[in-house]
Design a protein around this motif. Structure first.
Motif, PDB file in Angstrom:
ATOM      1  N   ASN A   1       0.292  -8.940  -7.472  1.00 54.14           N
ATOM      2  CA  ASN A   1      -0.463  -9.455  -6.323  1.00 54.14           C
ATOM      3  C   ASN A   1      -1.043 -10.843  -6.568  1.00 54.14           C
ATOM      4  O   ASN A   1      -2.109 -11.189  -6.056  1.00 54.14           O
TER       5      ASN A   1
ATOM      6  N   LYS B   1      -4.717  -3.536  -9.945  1.00 59.20           N
ATOM      7  CA  LYS B   1      -5.597  -2.501  -9.381  1.00 59.20           C
ATOM      8  C   LYS B   1      -6.901  -2.413 -10.166  1.00 59.20           C
ATOM      9  O   LYS B   1      -7.988  -2.273  -9.578  1.00 59.20           O
TER      10      LYS B   1
ATOM     11  N   LEU C   1      -8.087   4.551  -2.455  1.00 56.29           N
ATOM     12  CA  LEU C   1      -8.292   3.320  -3.230  1.00 56.29           C
ATOM     13  C   LEU C   1      -8.823   3.628  -4.616  1.00 56.29           C
ATOM     14  O   LEU C   1      -8.278   3.164  -5.629  1.00 56.29           O
TER      15      LEU C   1
ATOM     16  N   LEU D   1     -10.561  -1.625   3.021  1.00 53.71           N
ATOM     17  CA  LEU D   1     -10.003  -0.592   2.146  1.00 53.71           C
ATOM     18  C   LEU D   1     -11.097   0.351   1.664  1.00 53.71           C
ATOM     19  O   LEU D   1     -10.899   1.570   1.607  1.00 53.71           O
TER      20      LEU D   1
ATOM     21  N   TYR E   1      -2.252  -4.798   0.209  1.00 54.58           N
ATOM     22  CA  TYR E   1      -2.370  -3.366   0.508  1.00 54.58           C
ATOM     23  C   TYR E   1      -2.595  -3.104   2.003  1.00 54.58           C
ATOM     24  O   TYR E   1      -2.175  -2.070   2.522  1.00 54.58           O
TER      25      TYR E   1
END
Length: 367
Positions: A225, A300, A272, A264, A194
Motif C-alpha cells: 500500500n 496492516k 479491521l 474503517l 481497503y
C-alpha cells in the motif's frame, strides 16, 4: 577529490536511513519527500549520445565541483564508481533509493556521490549529466528543495550548465525541460486501498498534472500500500509553483486517507482489528517470510500502530523492516549471493522479529 567508497560501508549494511523516520511531519501517512534536479553541461552531448571520452569529461568536471558541493550541503560525500561496485552492492543502493536503475545499466563512467547521512545523492551520467537528489522524512518538500537549491547554486558557480533563456534548463527528457525539477512524496495509503477509493485519487491526480503510482508491485497489484506521487510537468512553472501544487495535492490525499481510516474503524472495526492483529502475530512469530509477505503484513501493522490499535510496538521499526525485507540487503548481511529462497525467507523472518523486539511501544516494556 573524494576517494572511491570513502563513506563508511554502513551505506550498504545499515538497516536504517536517517530520512526515513516516524518522527516527521504527517508521518502517519507520508514516509518521505524527495526533490530531484536534472542538470547538464553546455557543449557536451547528453549521456545517451555521449561517447566514453565525453562521459569521462563530465565525471572529471563533477569531481572538481564536489568540494564546493560539500561546503554548500554541510556534508561529506563519498564517491561510488558503479563499475567498481559489485552487482549486489549496486542493487542495495537501488533498493535504498540512493541511486537509480538507469545509473547501473552501463556502469562505466557512472558515479554516485553519496552524503554521509544518505540524504543527498549526486548521480553522474545517468539520463542527464547530473541528477541532484535530496531526501527528507515526512512531508518536507521545502527543506529538501532548499538543500537541493544550495547544491545547485554551488555547482552553477563552478561549471557552465546548459540553459536557455526561453526553455530553461536543457534536459535529456523533454518532460524535465524548464526547472528540471521532479518533486515526489512516498505515501502509505491502506485506508484508501481497503475502501477501494484509491483509483479515484489516481484519476484526480492525473487531472492535476501529477503521477500517482505504486512504489512496489504494478498496476494489477499494489504491494504494501505504498505509493509515490510526483509532478509530471516542469516547463512553464516555477519551482515554487511545482512544489506548492504537489504539497497541496498531498495534503488533500492525507485528509482522504485519514477519513478512510476513520470509516474503517467505524464500520468495519472487528474485521479491521482482526486483520491487523493476525498480521502482527504472523510477523512476530513466523519463521519464514517472503518479501511480498513482509510488505503486505506490515502495512496492516503500521496502520494498527498509527490508529493506536497496536501499542506493543513502535512505528520506529518500520524503516528497518522496509530495508530488512529486501533480498539484496539480506544477501549483503549474510555476506553471500548464493542463498536459497528458503534461507532468505528464514533470515528475513529473523530480521523482522529482531526489528519488532528492538522497538517496543508504550504497551510493552523492553526486556
Amino acid at each position: 577529490m573524494p576517494q572511491d567508497n570513502s563513506v563508511t560501508q554502513d551505506v550498504f549494511h545499515a538497516n536504517r536511513l536517517p530520512w526515513l523516520t516516524s518522527q516527521a511531519p504527517e508521518s502517519d501517512v507520508v514516509l518521505s519527500s524527495r526533490i530531484r534536479l536534472a542538470r547538464n553541461f553546455r557543449k557536451i552531448p547528453f549521456p545517451n549520445r555521449a561517447d566514453f571520452e565525453q562521459l569521462a569529461a563530465v565525471l572529471q568536471l563533477t569531481d572538481g565541483a564536489i568540494p564546493a558541493v560539500a561546503d554548500a550541503a554541510h556534508r561529506h560525500f563519498g564517491r561510488y564508481a558503479m563499475d567498481k561496485l559489485t552487482k549486489l552492492q549496486r542493487e542495495v543502493l537501488v533498493d535504498k533509493r540512493l541511486i537509480t536503475e538507469n545509473l547501473v545499466k552501463n556502469p562505466q563512467d557512472r558515479v554516485a556521490f553519496l552524503a554521509d547521512d544518505a540524504s543527498v545523492s549526486l548521480l553522474v551520467n545517468e539520463e542527464d549529466h547530473l541528477r541532484i537528489q535530496c531526501m527528507r522524512a515526512g512531508l518536507d518538500l521545502e527543506q529538501a528543495y532548499a538543500l537541493a537549491s544550495a547544491i545547485d547554486d554551488a555547482i552553477e558557480g563552478q561549471l557552465d550548465l546548459a540553459f536557455d533563456e526561453k526553455m530553461g534548463y536543457l534536459t535529456s527528457c523533454p518532460t524535465n525541460l524548464g526547472t528540471g525539477l521532479r518533486a515526489s512524496v512516498v505515501l502509505h495509503l491502506p485506508g484508501l486501498v481497503y475502501t477501494r477509493n484509491i483509483n479515484n485519487i489516481i484519476n484526480i491526480s492525473q487531472q492535476l498534472g501529477l503521477s500517482l503510482r505504486a512504489l512496489y508491485g504494478d498496476d494489477k497489484e499494489v504491494v504494501g500500500n505504498l505509493f509515490q506521487v510526483s509532478n509530471q510537468l516542469t516547463l512553464g512553472f516555477s519551482e515554487e509553483e511545482i512544489i506548492g501544487n504537489l504539497k497541496s495535492a498531498v495534503t488533500e490525499i492525507i485528509a482522504h486517507e485519514r477519513r478512510a481510516r476513520k470509516a474503517l474503524s467505524l464500520y468495519m472495526k472487528e474485521h479491521l482489528e482482526d486483520g491487523i492483529w493476525r498480521a502482527y502475530g504472523t510477523l512476530r512469530y513466523a519463521r519464514l517470510l517472503t518479501e511480498k509477505e513482509v510488505l503486505t503484513l506490515f502495512s496492516k501493522v503500521r496502520l494498527g500502530i498509527d490508529m493506536r490499535l497496536i501499542k506493543e510496538v513502535s512505528a520506529d521499526c518500520y524503516p528497518e523492516i522496509l530495508i530488512g525485507s529486501r533480498t539484496s540487503w539480506l544477501e549483503i548481511l549474510a555476506g553471500t549471493e548464493n542463498m536459497s529462497s528458503g534461507e532468505l525467507d528464514k533470515l528475513r523472518a529473523e530480521t523482522v522479529r529482531r526489528a519488532l523486539a528492538a522497538h517496543p511501544g508504550e504497551g510493552r516494556q523492553q526486556a
